[in-house]
Design a protein around this motif. Structure first.
Motif, PDB file in Angstrom:
ATOM      1  N   LYS A 103       4.066   0.221   3.763  1.00 13.85           N
ATOM      2  CA  LYS A 103       3.357   1.498   3.696  1.00 13.85           C
ATOM      3  C   LYS A 103       2.772   1.781   2.314  1.00 13.85           C
ATOM      4  O   LYS A 103       3.327   1.376   1.295  1.00 13.85           O
ATOM      5  CB  LYS A 103       4.295   2.635   4.097  1.00 13.85           C
ATOM      6  CG  LYS A 103       4.719   2.552   5.532  1.00 13.85           C
ATOM      7  CD  LYS A 103       5.628   3.691   5.924  1.00 13.85           C
ATOM      8  CE  LYS A 103       6.012   3.486   7.379  1.00 13.85           C
ATOM      9  NZ  LYS A 103       6.953   4.445   7.853  1.00 13.85           N
ATOM     10  N   GLY A 104       1.660   2.505   2.348  1.00 16.75           N
ATOM     11  CA  GLY A 104       1.050   3.013   1.122  1.00 16.75           C
ATOM     12  C   GLY A 104       0.753   1.929   0.114  1.00 16.75           C
ATOM     13  O   GLY A 104       0.229   0.875   0.453  1.00 16.75           O
ATOM     14  N   GLN A 105       1.110   2.216  -1.118  1.00 14.85           N
ATOM     15  CA  GLN A 105       0.844   1.282  -2.211  1.00 14.85           C
ATOM     16  C   GLN A 105       2.100   0.544  -2.647  1.00 14.85           C
ATOM     17  O   GLN A 105       2.213   0.116  -3.794  1.00 14.85           O
ATOM     18  CB  GLN A 105       0.240   2.050  -3.381  1.00 14.85           C
ATOM     19  CG  GLN A 105      -1.110   2.648  -3.060  1.00 14.85           C
ATOM     20  CD  GLN A 105      -1.890   2.950  -4.318  1.00 14.85           C
ATOM     21  OE1 GLN A 105      -1.324   3.338  -5.332  1.00 14.85           O
ATOM     22  NE2 GLN A 105      -3.186   2.743  -4.254  1.00 14.85           N
TER      23      GLN A 105
END
Length: 151
Positions: free
Chosen positions: A35-37
């Protein structure tokens, strides 16, 4: 095939390295994309904290990354030394067969020997025969320890 340079990853490698890591995680291992960065944060963390781990990249003459290896560092109480865990070794599918994986492995081996680590460990799938052939060729031995895991 172009000449391949194996070197430590740098901040300028992040965009291409993230693409390779996405191929490794999602396409090769069929795992969900983190997820995300989180992957970018991991790469950034290793660049800023080389005592915890290091990434090596394989780069063509045209500055295109085609592979990477990740080492994480911990301790070996039995020898009172640091040891390395080779967690990732990946070469893009279109460049496999050109000994890039072998060169990445040799770079990792040289690194742990130059820095006086006790040893390097890694895992591979029971049916990953091409990888096992490479490890055997490099003189690696199957560990006597069994791996366990829990989530």
């Amino acid at each position: 095939m172009e000449h391949i340079n194996i070197r430590k990853a740098t901040k300028t490698d992040i965009p291409q390295l993230l693409e390779l890591m996405d191929q490794y995680i999602v396409d090769f291992y069929h795992c969900p994309r983190p997820k995300g960065q989180s992957v970018e944060n991991l790469v950034q963390h290793l660049l800023e904290n080389p005592y915890e781990g290091i990434q090596f990249v394989a780069e063509t003459e045209s500055n295109h990354l085609v592979g990477f290896a990740t080492l994480y560092f911990t301790f070996n109480t039995l020898e009172a030394k640091r040891m390395a865990i080779l967690y990732d070794l990946f070469v893009s599918p279109e460049t496999r067969g050109g000994k890039i994986g072998e060169r990445l492995m040799q770079t990792c081996i040289s690194y742990i020997r130059e820095h006086d680590y006790s040893h390097m460990i890694w895992e591979t799938a029971h049916d990953n025969y091409p990888a096992q052939a490479l490890y055997d060729k490099l003189g690696a031995k199957k560990a006597v320890w069994l791996n366990y895991e829990i989530s």
